[in-house]
Design an enzyme around this catalytic site. Structure first.
Site, mmCIF file in Angstrom:
data_model
loop_
_atom_site.group_PDB
_atom_site.id
_atom_site.type_symbol
_atom_site.label_atom_id
_atom_site.label_comp_id
_atom_site.label_asym_id
_atom_site.label_seq_id
_atom_site.Cartn_x
_atom_site.Cartn_y
_atom_site.Cartn_z
ATOM 1 N N PHE A 67 -9.152 -9.561 -2.600
ATOM 2 C CA PHE A 67 -8.810 -8.178 -2.911
ATOM 3 C C PHE A 67 -9.899 -7.255 -2.362
ATOM 4 O O PHE A 67 -11.022 -7.233 -2.845
ATOM 5 C CB PHE A 67 -8.581 -7.933 -4.409
ATOM 6 C CG PHE A 67 -7.849 -6.651 -4.617
ATOM 7 C CD1 PHE A 67 -6.472 -6.592 -4.411
ATOM 8 C CD2 PHE A 67 -8.526 -5.487 -4.941
ATOM 9 C CE1 PHE A 67 -5.783 -5.378 -4.542
ATOM 10 C CE2 PHE A 67 -7.840 -4.284 -5.069
ATOM 11 C CZ PHE A 67 -6.472 -4.237 -4.871
ATOM 12 N N LYS A 121 -3.860 -8.587 6.360
ATOM 13 C CA LYS A 121 -4.023 -9.819 5.576
ATOM 14 C C LYS A 121 -2.788 -10.680 5.820
ATOM 15 O O LYS A 121 -1.893 -10.755 4.978
ATOM 16 C CB LYS A 121 -4.076 -9.445 4.084
ATOM 17 C CG LYS A 121 -5.343 -9.840 3.363
ATOM 18 C CD LYS A 121 -5.164 -9.766 1.861
ATOM 19 C CE LYS A 121 -5.490 -8.428 1.266
ATOM 20 N NZ LYS A 121 -5.300 -8.387 -0.207
ATOM 21 N N GLU A 145 -2.597 3.401 8.532
ATOM 22 C CA GLU A 145 -2.574 2.829 7.185
ATOM 23 C C GLU A 145 -3.841 2.014 6.945
ATOM 24 O O GLU A 145 -4.509 1.578 7.887
ATOM 25 C CB GLU A 145 -1.293 1.981 7.046
ATOM 26 C CG GLU A 145 -1.134 1.166 5.786
ATOM 27 C CD GLU A 145 -1.043 1.972 4.494
ATOM 28 O OE1 GLU A 145 -1.926 2.817 4.266
ATOM 29 O OE2 GLU A 145 -0.128 1.706 3.696
ATOM 30 N N ASP A 146 -4.176 1.819 5.690
ATOM 31 C CA ASP A 146 -5.391 1.069 5.372
ATOM 32 C C ASP A 146 -5.225 -0.434 5.615
ATOM 33 O O ASP A 146 -6.065 -1.060 6.239
ATOM 34 C CB ASP A 146 -5.865 1.345 3.928
ATOM 35 C CG ASP A 146 -4.774 1.161 2.870
ATOM 36 O OD1 ASP A 146 -3.640 0.737 3.200
ATOM 37 O OD2 ASP A 146 -5.052 1.447 1.688
ATOM 38 N N ARG A 179 -13.106 3.621 -3.115
ATOM 39 C CA ARG A 179 -12.578 4.063 -1.809
ATOM 40 C C ARG A 179 -13.679 4.621 -0.919
ATOM 41 O O ARG A 179 -13.551 4.625 0.301
ATOM 42 C CB ARG A 179 -11.538 5.168 -1.998
ATOM 43 C CG ARG A 179 -10.258 4.736 -2.696
ATOM 44 C CD ARG A 179 -9.230 5.850 -2.546
ATOM 45 N NE ARG A 179 -8.090 5.720 -3.439
ATOM 46 C CZ ARG A 179 -6.997 4.993 -3.175
ATOM 47 N NH1 ARG A 179 -6.907 4.325 -2.048
ATOM 48 N NH2 ARG A 179 -6.002 4.949 -4.048
ATOM 49 N N ASP A 239 -0.440 -5.861 3.828
ATOM 50 C CA ASP A 239 -0.615 -6.978 2.901
ATOM 51 C C ASP A 239 0.691 -7.780 2.881
ATOM 52 O O ASP A 239 0.925 -8.610 3.754
ATOM 53 C CB ASP A 239 -1.000 -6.396 1.540
ATOM 54 C CG ASP A 239 -1.355 -7.438 0.503
ATOM 55 O OD1 ASP A 239 -2.006 -8.433 0.869
ATOM 56 O OD2 ASP A 239 -0.993 -7.272 -0.672
ATOM 57 N N LYS A 275 -3.654 7.284 -0.320
ATOM 58 C CA LYS A 275 -4.935 7.867 -0.006
ATOM 59 C C LYS A 275 -5.785 6.921 0.840
ATOM 60 O O LYS A 275 -6.822 7.296 1.368
ATOM 61 C CB LYS A 275 -5.710 8.126 -1.323
ATOM 62 C CG LYS A 275 -4.979 8.980 -2.316
ATOM 63 C CD LYS A 275 -5.699 8.907 -3.690
ATOM 64 C CE LYS A 275 -4.782 9.387 -4.765
ATOM 65 N NZ LYS A 275 -5.313 9.091 -6.110
ATOM 66 N N GLY A 276 -5.321 5.681 0.951
ATOM 67 C CA GLY A 276 -6.153 4.622 1.531
ATOM 68 C C GLY A 276 -6.572 4.842 2.968
ATOM 69 O O GLY A 276 -7.587 4.313 3.413
HETATM 70 P P1 IMP Z 1 1.976 -4.095 1.174
HETATM 71 O O1 IMP Z 1 3.194 -3.243 0.935
HETATM 72 O O2 IMP Z 1 1.937 -5.279 0.273
HETATM 73 O O3 IMP Z 1 1.765 -4.457 2.617
HETATM 74 O O4 IMP Z 1 0.704 -3.294 0.680
HETATM 75 C C1 IMP Z 1 0.490 -2.020 0.977
HETATM 76 C C2 IMP Z 1 -0.524 -1.359 0.084
HETATM 77 O O5 IMP Z 1 -1.068 -2.189 -0.923
HETATM 78 C C3 IMP Z 1 -1.699 -0.941 0.914
HETATM 79 O O6 IMP Z 1 -1.457 0.278 1.545
HETATM 80 C C4 IMP Z 1 -2.788 -0.839 -0.118
HETATM 81 O O7 IMP Z 1 -2.751 0.424 -0.725
HETATM 82 C C5 IMP Z 1 -2.426 -1.881 -1.129
HETATM 83 N N1 IMP Z 1 -3.238 -3.100 -0.933
HETATM 84 C C6 IMP Z 1 -2.839 -4.263 -0.403
HETATM 85 N N2 IMP Z 1 -3.844 -5.151 -0.357
HETATM 86 C C7 IMP Z 1 -4.908 -4.513 -0.885
HETATM 87 C C8 IMP Z 1 -6.290 -4.906 -1.104
HETATM 88 O O8 IMP Z 1 -6.740 -6.020 -0.794
HETATM 89 N N3 IMP Z 1 -7.093 -3.970 -1.661
HETATM 90 C C9 IMP Z 1 -6.654 -2.729 -2.011
HETATM 91 N N4 IMP Z 1 -5.398 -2.326 -1.806
HETATM 92 C C10 IMP Z 1 -4.530 -3.212 -1.252
HETATM 93 MG MG MG Z 2 -2.158 2.366 0.440
#
Ligand code: IMP
Ligand code: MG
Length: 175
Positions: free
Chosen positions: A151, A130, A98-99, A164, A102, A42-43
């Site tokens: 975070f 990030k 995408e939001d 959100r 990470d 949903k991000g």
């Molecule tokens: P990744 O697979 O670790 O790159 O993370 C992907 C998902 O983790 C993102 O689409 C977010 O939904 C969630 N996420 C990662 N970092 C944060 C944060 O700092 N705040 C909130 N959600 C996060």
């Molecule tokens: Mg997400």
């Protein structure tokens, strides 16, 4: 309620300006092409809604939902498609919206899966990045803002499904 105490990292005005720039860049890069924006639920919702209105092209949108995070704040390193696209992306220019990037797991695994469907092109636009948290090699084609290792909440990003709706980008202390 929240934590209005944590400082705002990125204001509504800053977001608006950057989304305008991204929209112009995407419009230029895909000149003469049709584009399918794929929002990751949903991000991506606020970012998708803002960005699509700044792209001056033949645009369609679709959404998918994938899981990589549970209710907590750690990543699982696995991506499962919970809601798939309604659109056949074969031969289409697909831009994933995408939001945040990470660890990079979600988008590296998701782009691999979507490439098997033979899109004409596949790129990624993330509101936030990030880079200090990256565990797999992944680079988004378009990034709104780089953020430090905090975070993040707001502008689509949640902590346990909350915050959100904040129109700005803030952060909270991890428990
Ligand atoms: P990744 O697979 O670790 O790159 O993370 C992907 C998902 O983790 C993102 O689409 C977010 O939904 C969630 N996420 C990662 N970092 C944060 C944060 O700092 N705040 C909130 N959600 C996060
Ligand atoms: Mg997400």
């Amino acid at each position: 309620m929240i934590n209005q105490t944590n400082e705002i990292l990125i204001t509504e005005e800053q977001i608006k300006k950057r989304v305008d720039e991204l929209g112009s860049q995407i419009t230029k890069d895909y000149e003469g092409e049709k584009i399918l924006l794929v929002g990751i639920l949903k991000g991506s919702v606020p970012f998708m809604a803002d960005l699509m209105r700044r792209i001056d092209l033949d645009v369609e949108i679709d959404f998918m939902s994938v899981s990589s995070y549970g209710a907590g704040t750690t990543t699982s390193g696995e991506v499962k498609i919970k809601k798939d696209l309604e659109t056949d992306i074969a031969g289409r220019n697909v831009l994933i919206v995408e939001d945040i990037v990470d660890t990079g797991y979600t988008l590296s695994l998701l782009t691999k899966k979507l490439l098997e469907r033979n899109p004409k092109s596949l790129k990624v636009c993330a509101a936030l990045d990030k880079p200090s948290r990256r565990l797999v090699d992944f680079k988004a084609d378009y990034v709104g803002f780089e953020v430090e290792d905090k975070f993040i909440v707001g502008y689509g990003l949640d902590a346990d499904q909350k915050f959100r709706h904040f129109p700005y980008i803030s952060w909270i202390k991890e428990e």
